[in-house]
Design a protein around this motif. Structure first.
Motif, PDB file in Angstrom:
ATOM      1  N   SER A 289       0.827  -1.203   0.000  1.00 23.30           N
ATOM      2  CA  SER A 289       0.000   0.000   0.000  1.00 23.30           C
ATOM      3  C   SER A 289       0.866   1.259   0.000  1.00 23.30           C
ATOM      4  O   SER A 289       0.530   2.247  -0.668  1.00 23.30           O
ATOM      5  N   ALA A 290       1.968   1.226   0.745  1.00 26.06           N
ATOM      6  CA  ALA A 290       2.867   2.386   0.770  1.00 26.06           C
ATOM      7  C   ALA A 290       3.493   2.600  -0.601  1.00 26.06           C
ATOM      8  O   ALA A 290       3.566   3.737  -1.103  1.00 26.06           O
ATOM      9  N   ALA A 291       3.955   1.528  -1.233  1.00 30.81           N
ATOM     10  CA  ALA A 291       4.556   1.634  -2.559  1.00 30.81           C
ATOM     11  C   ALA A 291       3.534   2.145  -3.570  1.00 30.81           C
ATOM     12  O   ALA A 291       3.858   2.972  -4.439  1.00 30.81           O
ATOM     13  N   ALA A 292       2.300   1.657  -3.462  1.00 29.10           N
ATOM     14  CA  ALA A 292       1.254   2.111  -4.381  1.00 29.10           C
ATOM     15  C   ALA A 292       0.971   3.595  -4.185  1.00 29.10           C
ATOM     16  O   ALA A 292       0.788   4.337  -5.156  1.00 29.10           O
TER      17      ALA A 292
ATOM     18  N   ALA B  90      -2.723   4.085   2.912  1.00 28.35           N
ATOM     19  CA  ALA B  90      -1.504   3.858   3.696  1.00 28.35           C
ATOM     20  C   ALA B  90      -1.531   4.686   4.976  1.00 28.35           C
ATOM     21  O   ALA B  90      -2.160   5.747   5.024  1.00 28.35           O
ATOM     22  N   ASP B  91      -0.859   4.192   5.989  1.00 35.03           N
ATOM     23  CA  ASP B  91      -0.784   4.901   7.265  1.00 35.03           C
ATOM     24  C   ASP B  91       0.358   5.919   7.241  1.00 35.03           C
ATOM     25  O   ASP B  91       1.200   5.930   6.351  1.00 35.03           O
TER      26      ASP B  91
ATOM     27  N   ALA C 146       2.880  11.873   3.842  1.00 33.96           N
ATOM     28  CA  ALA C 146       3.897  12.916   3.697  1.00 33.96           C
ATOM     29  C   ALA C 146       4.924  12.521   2.637  1.00 33.96           C
ATOM     30  O   ALA C 146       5.397  13.374   1.864  1.00 33.96           O
ATOM     31  N   VAL C 147       5.266  11.238   2.591  1.00 33.63           N
ATOM     32  CA  VAL C 147       6.195  10.761   1.559  1.00 33.63           C
ATOM     33  C   VAL C 147       5.546  10.897   0.178  1.00 33.63           C
ATOM     34  O   VAL C 147       6.202  11.306  -0.795  1.00 33.63           O
TER      35      VAL C 147
END
Length: 213
Positions: A2-5, A74-75, A80-81
């Motif tokens: 999820s973060a990568a997406a 994503a959490d 922010a990223v």
């Protein structure tokens, strides 16, 4: 995943070259006009106020949507990223050989998504400086310089403060030529009421690397 997406989506959103598309809709490649920068300020000069406002709104929207999508999938600290990824996409768009704008509007949109109160204050500051001086670059530089202390003073989380610091440093670095021209009194002012197609010639003609966008 999820973060990568979230990061990939943010980068691709940021990469949408609204300024370039606006120019091509009029048969103008903005990379060869005015400052050559693919940002709203160059659109204002080359295509007029109406198109400039539309491109600025679209670029701000890229930043807002990138953060909202990241928050949905994503959490923290990934929103922010993702905000940083959207700015990177605007500055280094994959569709245009990684040569885009200076990231001010999309960065502002990302701040709206992450930190609405800080965004409102910085937007107000940006408009005050722009209307007082007609220097788009000075408005962007002032906002970037004020952003990190403001966000820190308002008590936002570490990820937001770090994003703001990196984004502000990037904006200032991308405006180093503008800073030099401002110090020499050679920077060109933006005209908010301008006929389309009047990008070249006259007192408002802009040298390469001109005001921000």
């Amino acid at each position: 995943m999820s973060a990568a997406a979230a990061i990939a989506i943010a980068y691709l959103l940021g990469s949408i070259p609204f300024a370039y598309l606006a120019g091509m809709s009029r048969g103008i490649d903005l990379r060869t006009v005015g400052s050559g920068n693919l940002g709203a300020a160059n659109v204002f000069r080359a295509l007029g106020t109406r198109m400039g406002v539309a491109v600025m709104a679209a670029d701000i929207g890229k930043g807002v949507v990138a953060v909202l999508v990241a928050r949905a999938i994503a959490d923290d600290p990934w929103p922010a990223v993702a905000a940083g990824a959207a700015m990177a996409g605007h500055v280094f768009p994959v569709w245009l050989r990684f040569k885009g704008g200076k990231g001010v509007a999309v960065g502002g949109g990302a701040v709206i998504g992450l930190m609405p109160l800080a965004a409102a204050i910085l937007l107000g500051l940006w408009f005050v400086v722009l209307l007082a001086t007609r220097y788009s670059s000075l408005a962007s530089i002032t906002g970037a310089a004020a952003a990190t202390p403001l966000v820190w003073s308002l008590g936002y989380d570490v990820a937001s403060v770090v994003f703001t610091g990196i984004a502000a440093a990037a904006v200032l670095a991308l405006h180093r030529a503008n800073i030099g021209r401002l110090l020499r009194g050679e920077e060109n002012r933006i005209v908010l009421r301008r006929r389309p197609g009047a990008a070249s010639g006259g007192s408002e003609a802009t040298p390469p690397g001109g005001p921000s966008g």
